[in-house]
Each structure stands twice: as structure tokens, then as C-alpha cells.
Motif scaffolding. Structure first.
Motif, PDB file in Angstrom:
ATOM      1  N   SER A 118      40.098  26.456   4.427  1.00  0.00           N
ATOM      2  CA  SER A 118      41.004  27.106   5.363  1.00  0.00           C
ATOM      3  C   SER A 118      40.198  27.413   6.618  1.00  0.00           C
ATOM      4  O   SER A 118      39.500  28.428   6.692  1.00  0.00           O
ATOM      5  N   GLY A 148      48.139  28.034   6.055  1.00  0.00           N
ATOM      6  CA  GLY A 148      46.953  28.782   5.635  1.00  0.00           C
ATOM      7  C   GLY A 148      45.740  28.512   6.498  1.00  0.00           C
ATOM      8  O   GLY A 148      44.703  29.158   6.323  1.00  0.00           O
ATOM      9  N   LEU A 153      48.494  29.544  11.026  1.00  0.00           N
ATOM     10  CA  LEU A 153      48.776  30.980  11.037  1.00  0.00           C
ATOM     11  C   LEU A 153      49.258  31.424  12.415  1.00  0.00           C
ATOM     12  O   LEU A 153      50.192  32.227  12.529  1.00  0.00           O
ATOM     13  N   ILE A 225      50.415  36.130   7.008  1.00  0.00           N
ATOM     14  CA  ILE A 225      49.140  35.932   6.314  1.00  0.00           C
ATOM     15  C   ILE A 225      49.367  35.739   4.817  1.00  0.00           C
ATOM     16  O   ILE A 225      48.766  34.854   4.195  1.00  0.00           O
ATOM     17  N   GLY A 229      48.280  32.489   2.546  1.00  0.00           N
ATOM     18  CA  GLY A 229      47.458  32.535   1.337  1.00  0.00           C
ATOM     19  C   GLY A 229      48.164  31.928   0.144  1.00  0.00           C
ATOM     20  O   GLY A 229      47.555  31.206  -0.655  1.00  0.00           O
ATOM     21  N   ILE A 256      39.319  31.698   6.166  1.00  0.00           N
ATOM     22  CA  ILE A 256      39.388  32.452   4.911  1.00  0.00           C
ATOM     23  C   ILE A 256      38.065  33.146   4.581  1.00  0.00           C
ATOM     24  O   ILE A 256      38.044  34.208   3.952  1.00  0.00           O
ATOM     25  N   GLN A 259      38.194  36.465   6.644  1.00  0.00           N
ATOM     26  CA  GLN A 259      39.406  37.283   6.635  1.00  0.00           C
ATOM     27  C   GLN A 259      39.791  37.628   5.199  1.00  0.00           C
ATOM     28  O   GLN A 259      40.523  36.908   4.534  1.00  0.00           O
ATOM     29  N   LEU A 262      43.461  37.268   3.871  1.00  0.00           N
ATOM     30  CA  LEU A 262      43.944  35.941   3.490  1.00  0.00           C
ATOM     31  C   LEU A 262      43.406  35.559   2.112  1.00  0.00           C
ATOM     32  O   LEU A 262      44.139  34.991   1.291  1.00  0.00           O
TER      33      LEU A 262
END
Length: 299
Positions: A118, A148, A153, A225, A229, A256, A259, A262
């Protein structure tokens, strides 16, 4: 002197190259350059792009016996073989090409499993548990998919904001965050900027504002978000249904990895879909996997 191998990780944003001792794995050279100009629509051009960056390294020391390239945008075994053929022709050394997500499992020191990226884009790849055939899900690009990923996003956040405006619902912070990020004064200008002023190259850079809006209390951002995911977890489920080796799920990518919100959404959905499977966030750079595959190729 022990043989030398080269590992290359061509991502959507940056490319990392390592030369290493094939016996010990000791890193001899480590270089990172922008992936600007990388594309796989024309494989001879892709090979020329890589050759320009690899030739100075390959010629400065001992002979490199095997090169493994994890290539963003190479999605099928046919593409792997064709790009490898082009690279062998220009580099004059054995070359193996895989999708960049296939570097994750060996980078984690594992023998088999599914890699999930991601970052600029999003994809899950693995191998069939019985036949070893290459399997992939996602990776369809920012226009048709890549849910994702950073670009998706931002795309989905803008869609959600515009949908709320259509309904006459008040903004909850995500709208303001996107307007500031794109430097525009209103939603019509936001739609125009995102439609005509570049694509994935600019969208992904704005992904942090979506997470910041969620942290500030935007339910719209949080929903975007969470959906991202969940979409990543469904890619793993798709590969499981097609017979993929599920010994491990290794996750990486600039979005990812940085964050946690996520990652939590991904893990929660993965537990729901595949209760026996757990995910590991890769700690090593993916280029480690390219070096490991190159070393295995000499054994």
C-alpha cells in the motif's frame, strides 16, 4: 572473492539498488534514486531506464553474477520474462524480474506467503501453494482500482466530500483539508484540479491530509480509510480463495507503513475474513528481498 549479486526495488516513487556478497549477504553498495520516468508500457524503454541506473554500479567492482528486479507495474509472468530478456541483452548478466510486491516475503526472511503493498499503488501477490504459479490481486491503477493506496485514498476522500456536498450535508473537516492540500478555493476547483492537473503522481502526496482529518475527528475521512484497509484485506482473501500459500502475510509501502489507522483497518478485516492468518508489517527495506532472491538463485 565471493560472487556478487544485485537486488533492485523499482517502486512507484523511488528505486533502490543494492550490491551484496552472495555468500554472506554483506551490502557492498546501496543507492536510492527517484523512479521518475519509470514505466512498463514499453519494456525496451523500461530496460533502458534501468540500464542507465545499473550500468555504473555493475561496472565499478567485481562481476555481478545475478540481478533480481522487483518491478512496479510488471504484473504478469509474461511481462517478467520479457523485461528480463531485455535486461539480459543490455546488462549481459543473468536477470530475474518479479513484481515489486514479491520482494516482501523474502525481505522478511520467510520462504513463502503473500506480499501486500500500500504505497503509490496497491497490490497483493503470492504463489500457489501446490504449483508455485504466480498469483496477484489488485494493482489495477488509480483510475480503475488500487483501493487502499495513497492515490486511491485521496480519490475516494474527494468523492466522499463531493457526495456530501451533493446531499447538502455540511463538511466535517475533510473538505477543508483537501482544498488546502490542492491549493484551491472551492469544491468545483478541487474537482477540476484533480481531473486535469495530474494524476497519481500528485494525488498520493496528499494522502497524509486524509489521515490528519480523521485524527481531527472527520468521520468521512475515517470511513474512507476503513474502506481502504478492508479492500486491502479482501485482496489477500481473493488470493487465499485461489490457492495461495498462506504461511505469512507481509505488508509494506509508504502509506500503510506510516499510517497505523490504515493498518488497523486492514488487520481487523483480515481477522474477519481469515481468522487463522496474521499480518506482519515489514521492517526491512524491500530491496533486501531482491538481494535474497538473487542469492537463492545462485545456490
Amino acid at each position: 572473492m565471493s560472487p556478487v549479486v544485485a537486488g533492485v526495488d523499482v517502486g512507484g516513487t523511488k528505486t533502490r539498488v543494492r550490491l551484496a556478497d552472495a555468500s554472506s549477504g554483506e551490502v557492498l553498495t546501496d543507492l536510492t534514486v527517484p523512479s521518475t520516468g519509470w514505466q512498463t508500457a514499453c519494456l525496451p524503454q523500461a530496460a533502458a531506464w534501468l540500464s542507465e541506473r545499473l550500468h555504473p554500479l555493475l561496472r565499478q567492482g567485481p562481476e555481478v553474477r545475478h540481478v533480481v528486479v522487483g518491478a512496479h507495474g510488471c504484473e504478469t509472468p509474461d511481462q517478467f520474462e520479457r523485461l528480463a530478456h531485455e535486461l539480459v541483452r543490455v546488462l549481459e548478466t543473468p536477470v530475474t524480474v518479479v513484481n515489486d510486491a514479491e520482494l516482501l516475503v523474502p525481505a522478511a526472511g520467510l520462504a513463502g506467503g503473500i506480499g501486500v503493498i500500500s504505497g503509490t499503488g496497491a497490490i497483493a501477490v503470492g504463489r500457489h501453494r501446490d504449483t508455485g504459479a504466480y498469483l496477484s490481486a489488485g494493482g489495477w491503477g488509480w483510475v480503475l482500482g488500487d483501493e487502499g493506496s495513497g492515490s486511491a485514498l485521496v480519490r475516494d476522500a474527494a468523492r466522499a466530500v463531493l457526495a456530501r456536498a451533493d446531499e447538502g450535508a455540511p463538511g466535517d473537516g475533510l473538505d477543508v483539508a483537501l482544498l488546502r492540500a490542492f491549493g484551491v478555493g472551492g469544491l468545483p476547483e478541487l474537482a477540476a484540479a484533480m481531473s486535469w492537473n495530474g494524476g497519481v503522481e500528485t494525488w498520493g502526496a496528499h494522502a497524509p491530509v486524509v489521515f490528519a482529518a480523521a485524527d481531527a475527528g472527520s468521520a468521512t475521512a475515517d470511513a474512507v480509510i476503513t474502506a481502504g484497509g478492508r479492500a486491502l484485506a479482501r485482496l489477500v482473501s481473493c488470493l487465499a480463495g485461489r490457492g495461495a500459500d498462506l504461511r505469512a502475510v507481509v505488508v509494506a509501502g509508504g502509506v500503510i507503513a506510516n499510517q497505523p489507522r490504515l493498518m488497523r483497518a486492514f488487520e481487523e478485516e483480515l481477522r474477519s475474513l481469515l481468522p487463522a492468518v496474521t499480518a506482519t508489517l515489514l521492517q526491512a527495506p524491500p530491496v533486501v528481498g531482491a538481494v535474497e532472491l538473487a542469492r537463492r538463485g545462485l545456490s
